[in-house]
Design an enzyme around this catalytic site. Structure first.
Site, PDB file in Angstrom:
ATOM      1  N   ARG A  94    -106.839  17.251 -86.505  1.00 29.11           N
ATOM      2  CA  ARG A  94    -107.471  17.910 -87.715  1.00 29.11           C
ATOM      3  C   ARG A  94    -106.560  17.403 -88.783  1.00 29.11           C
ATOM      4  NH1 ARG A  94    -107.288  23.862 -88.846  1.00 29.11           N
ATOM      5  NH2 ARG A  94    -105.033  24.783 -88.131  1.00 29.11           N
TER       6      ARG A  94
ATOM      7  N   THR B  63     -92.526  20.414 -88.014  1.00 32.15           N
ATOM      8  CA  THR B  63     -93.613  19.343 -87.828  1.00 32.15           C
ATOM      9  C   THR B  63     -93.544  18.319 -88.782  1.00 32.15           C
ATOM     10  OG1 THR B  63     -94.912  21.212 -86.761  1.00 32.15           O
ATOM     11  CG2 THR B  63     -96.122  19.173 -87.358  1.00 32.15           C
TER      12      THR B  63
ATOM     13  N   LYS C  57     -90.706  17.724 -85.039  1.00 35.82           N
ATOM     14  CA  LYS C  57     -91.796  17.813 -83.950  1.00 35.82           C
ATOM     15  C   LYS C  57     -92.592  16.644 -84.555  1.00 35.82           C
ATOM     16  CE  LYS C  57     -95.588  20.379 -82.425  1.00 35.82           C
ATOM     17  NZ  LYS C  57     -95.900  21.676 -81.518  1.00 35.82           N
TER      18      LYS C  57
ATOM     19  N   LYS D 162     -95.950  14.419 -85.076  1.00 35.14           N
ATOM     20  CA  LYS D 162     -97.252  14.452 -84.718  1.00 35.14           C
ATOM     21  C   LYS D 162     -97.826  12.938 -84.665  1.00 35.14           C
ATOM     22  CE  LYS D 162     -98.486  18.721 -84.719  1.00 35.14           C
ATOM     23  NZ  LYS D 162     -99.038  19.413 -83.677  1.00 35.14           N
TER      24      LYS D 162
ATOM     25  N   ASP E 235     -95.862  15.460 -80.420  1.00 36.75           N
ATOM     26  CA  ASP E 235     -96.901  16.088 -80.173  1.00 36.75           C
ATOM     27  C   ASP E 235     -98.152  14.964 -80.239  1.00 36.75           C
ATOM     28  OD1 ASP E 235     -98.871  17.656 -79.363  1.00 36.75           O
ATOM     29  OD2 ASP E 235     -98.220  19.218 -80.937  1.00 36.75           O
TER      30      ASP E 235
ATOM     31  N   GLU F  47     -95.589  16.586 -75.927  1.00 38.05           N
ATOM     32  CA  GLU F  47     -96.729  17.616 -75.995  1.00 38.05           C
ATOM     33  C   GLU F  47     -97.854  17.107 -75.816  1.00 38.05           C
ATOM     34  OE1 GLU F  47     -95.577  20.601 -78.870  1.00 38.05           O
ATOM     35  OE2 GLU F  47     -97.260  21.517 -78.650  1.00 38.05           O
TER      36      GLU F  47
ATOM     37  N   ASP G  58     -99.649  21.927 -73.799  1.00 31.95           N
ATOM     38  CA  ASP G  58    -100.046  22.814 -74.930  1.00 31.95           C
ATOM     39  C   ASP G  58    -101.282  23.367 -74.715  1.00 31.95           C
ATOM     40  OD1 ASP G  58    -100.304  24.263 -77.277  1.00 31.95           O
ATOM     41  OD2 ASP G  58     -99.984  22.703 -78.793  1.00 31.95           O
TER      42      ASP G  58
ATOM     43  N   LYS H 188     -98.492  30.074 -77.099  1.00 27.25           N
ATOM     44  CA  LYS H 188     -98.743  30.445 -78.435  1.00 27.25           C
ATOM     45  C   LYS H 188     -99.812  31.764 -78.396  1.00 27.25           C
ATOM     46  CE  LYS H 188     -99.162  25.868 -80.208  1.00 27.25           C
ATOM     47  NZ  LYS H 188    -100.247  24.793 -80.389  1.00 27.25           N
TER      48      LYS H 188
ATOM     49  N   CYS I 240     -96.606  27.814 -82.507  1.00 27.43           N
ATOM     50  CA  CYS I 240     -97.843  28.637 -83.170  1.00 27.43           C
ATOM     51  C   CYS I 240     -98.902  27.438 -83.694  1.00 27.43           C
ATOM     52  CB  CYS I 240     -97.074  29.157 -84.785  1.00 27.43           C
ATOM     53  SG  CYS I 240     -96.340  27.736 -85.474  1.00 27.43           S
TER      54      CYS I 240
ATOM     55  N   ASP J  16     -91.013  26.426 -81.818  1.00 28.03           N
ATOM     56  CA  ASP J  16     -91.742  25.935 -82.632  1.00 28.03           C
ATOM     57  C   ASP J  16     -92.691  26.879 -83.408  1.00 28.03           C
ATOM     58  OD1 ASP J  16     -93.408  23.930 -84.080  1.00 28.03           O
ATOM     59  OD2 ASP J  16     -94.878  24.053 -82.379  1.00 28.03           O
TER      60      ASP J  16
ATOM     61  N   ASP K 221     -92.870  27.122 -86.983  1.00 23.66           N
ATOM     62  CA  ASP K 221     -92.596  26.567 -88.433  1.00 23.66           C
ATOM     63  C   ASP K 221     -93.747  26.773 -89.349  1.00 23.66           C
ATOM     64  OD1 ASP K 221     -94.391  24.668 -87.025  1.00 23.66           O
ATOM     65  OD2 ASP K 221     -93.516  23.099 -88.161  1.00 23.66           O
TER      66      ASP K 221
HETATM   67  C1  LIG Z   1     -97.627  24.237 -86.366  1.00 27.46           C
HETATM   68  C2  LIG Z   1     -97.153  24.030 -85.297  1.00 27.46           C
HETATM   69  N1  LIG Z   1     -95.939  23.130 -85.425  1.00 27.46           N
HETATM   70  C3  LIG Z   1     -98.025  22.922 -84.603  1.00 27.46           C
HETATM   71  O1  LIG Z   1     -98.129  22.010 -84.477  1.00 27.46           O
HETATM   72  N2  LIG Z   1     -99.104  23.584 -83.807  1.00 27.46           N
HETATM   73  C4  LIG Z   1    -100.120  23.021 -82.925  1.00 27.46           C
HETATM   74  C5  LIG Z   1    -101.272  22.487 -83.942  1.00 27.46           C
HETATM   75  C6  LIG Z   1    -101.922  23.589 -84.680  1.00 27.46           C
HETATM   76  C7  LIG Z   1    -103.071  23.632 -85.406  1.00 27.46           C
HETATM   77  O2  LIG Z   1    -103.828  22.563 -85.663  1.00 27.46           O
HETATM   78  O3  LIG Z   1    -103.173  24.509 -86.509  1.00 27.46           O
HETATM   79  C8  LIG Z   1     -99.703  22.138 -81.986  1.00 27.46           C
HETATM   80  O4  LIG Z   1    -100.376  21.386 -81.500  1.00 27.46           O
HETATM   81  O5  LIG Z   1     -98.483  22.393 -81.517  1.00 27.46           O
HETATM   82 MG   LIG Z   2     -99.203  20.982 -79.701  1.00 25.22          MG
END
Ligand SMILES: C[C@H](N)C(=O)N[C@@H](CCC(=O)O)C(=O)O
Ligand SMILES: [Mg+2]
Length: 370
Positions: free
Chosen positions: A24, A135, A160, A162, A190, A218, A243, A267, A295, A321, A323
């Site tokens: 997303r 992140t 972290k 993405k 992640d 992750e 996760d 989480k 989170c 994590d 953040d």
């Molecule tokens: C915010 C945190 N670092 C994070 O990446 N959390 C999630 C994704 C959260 C979301 O889409 O609201 C994760 O996948 O670890």
């Molecule tokens: Mg994750």
């Protein structure tokens, strides 16, 4: 101290830069805030994020589930009976973990206020300061490199990153980030379910052959693909973390018992609050597995609950994590958790330690009972 009413509000904070994952893209932290009132005049704060692509929960579903199924059972309950209240919250309805999390957070906040102690002390005690990663959203390589540079300038030493929307581009993103930042930071990836098992093995073996050292990867594959996760874990040296595959204690036992993954990300929005998060941290300790507290993209009310838990369970929870609030342009919550770059300081006030919240937007019909 008895529960007499529940109020609801929204809290919206613009992000410094859009938050983009394989699942997303959003530009605001948006929390549904739950305020539990008591006969002694104390109030407890909880909050939940809307992450339909991960939990299936939206603010609308959280609100109606609380009002219709859980709140009626909580009315009149004594805060000192914390375990009993958590049991009622967990058993009132299946799933709906974000609704349960928001309520449990507010109840734990009141529990701390009842005994006039910060939550982390009541949970066993620990450090008042923690360090989180930050992140880096998935984007073109230049944008990701400049986001990494900004994070490092702010003092973050764990990134972290993405990825997960294009295998070849993902490999190039990781190579470029590792080349510039691999010596001064630890890098976590992640994938947010964006690859399949064979792609993951291909990508990680490629990165390993190039001596790209990653702290962990992750959730590379779909949440229900335990077979794929095990296939990966058996073929790569890089530690694999669950996760989206790890919501319940039962899932965590399966993941660890069958050596499906190396690490678990806990989480509160997935566990349904602190009671089950504690249970999962204890399970990971039994298996001598590492775990992270994470989170959703959420603000500092829910993150405060997770941070108190991380402090008290530091023996089990070795990675942080948390953040979410650091990604916002400002934090409307006074007290609770204070962010200074990667450093999170817990308030020594009772419960979550929250003093007040600016810019709360009350919800129409947002009081229970009416
Ligand atoms: C915010 C945190 N670092 C994070 O990446 N959390 C999630 C994704 C959260 C979301 O889409 O609201 C994760 O996948 O670890
Ligand atoms: Mg994750």
């Amino acid at each position: 101290m008895k529960i007499t009413a529940i109020r609801f509000a929204k809290l919206k904070v613009p992000l410094v830069t859009p938050f983009k994952t394989a699942l997303r893209e959003v530009s605001f932290i948006e929390d549904l805030v739950v305020i539990i009132e008591t006969d002694k005049g104390e109030i407890g704060y909880g909050a939940a994020a809307s992450t339909p692509v991960i939990t299936g929960d939206t603010h609308q579903s959280i609100l109606s589930v609380i009002k219709q199924f859980i709140a009626p059972k909580l009315l009149g309950m004594e805060i000192e009976n914390l375990n009993q209240i958590c049991q009622v919250i967990q058993s009132s309805v299946v799933a709906n973990y974000s609704a349960k999390a928001a309520l449990e957070l507010a109840v734990y906040d009141l529990w701390g206020k009842l005994y006039q102690a910060p939550l982390y002390k009541l949970l066993g005690g620990g450090s008042q300061t923690l360090r989180t990663d930050i992140t880096i959203s998935v984007d073109n390589i230049d944008k990701m490199l400049s986001d990494c540079a900004l994070a490092v300038a702010q003092g973050f030493d764990i990134l972290k990153v993405k990825i997960g929307n294009d295998l070849q581009q993902d490999i190039e993103r990781v190579k470029a980030i590792y080349q510039d930042f691999g010596q001064k930071t630890h890098i976590r990836l992640d994938v947010n379910q964006g690859w399949n098992a064979k792609q993951t093995v291909f990508a990680l073996q490629k990165l390993e052959s190039l001596n790209v050292e990653l702290e962990l990867v992750e959730q590379p594959v779909k949440s229900d693909d335990f077979k794929g996760l095990k296939y990966i874990t058996e073929r790569v040296n890089t530690p694999i973390m669950a996760d989206e595959s790890a919501f319940s204690p039962k899932q965590v036992i399966q993941l660890l018992e069958q050596n499906v993954v190396d690490i678990i990300n806990i989480k509160v929005m997935k566990t349904g609050g602190l009671s089950r998060a504690i249970e999962i941290a204890n399970i990971t300790a039994q298996y001598q597995a590492q775990c992270m507290i994470g989170c959703m993209l959420e603000g500092s009310i829910a993150v405060a609950g997770a941070a108190h838990l991380a402090s008290a369970k530091a023996q089990q929870i070795s990675k942080i994590d948390l953040d979410g609030p650091a990604l916002g342009q400002y934090d409307p919550v006074q007290g609770g958790v204070e962010f200074n770059g990667p450093a999170i300081t817990l308030s020594d006030g009772p419960g979550l330690g929250i003093n007040s919240i600016d810019t709360l937007q009350p919800i129409n019909d947002g009081v229970w009972p009416l």
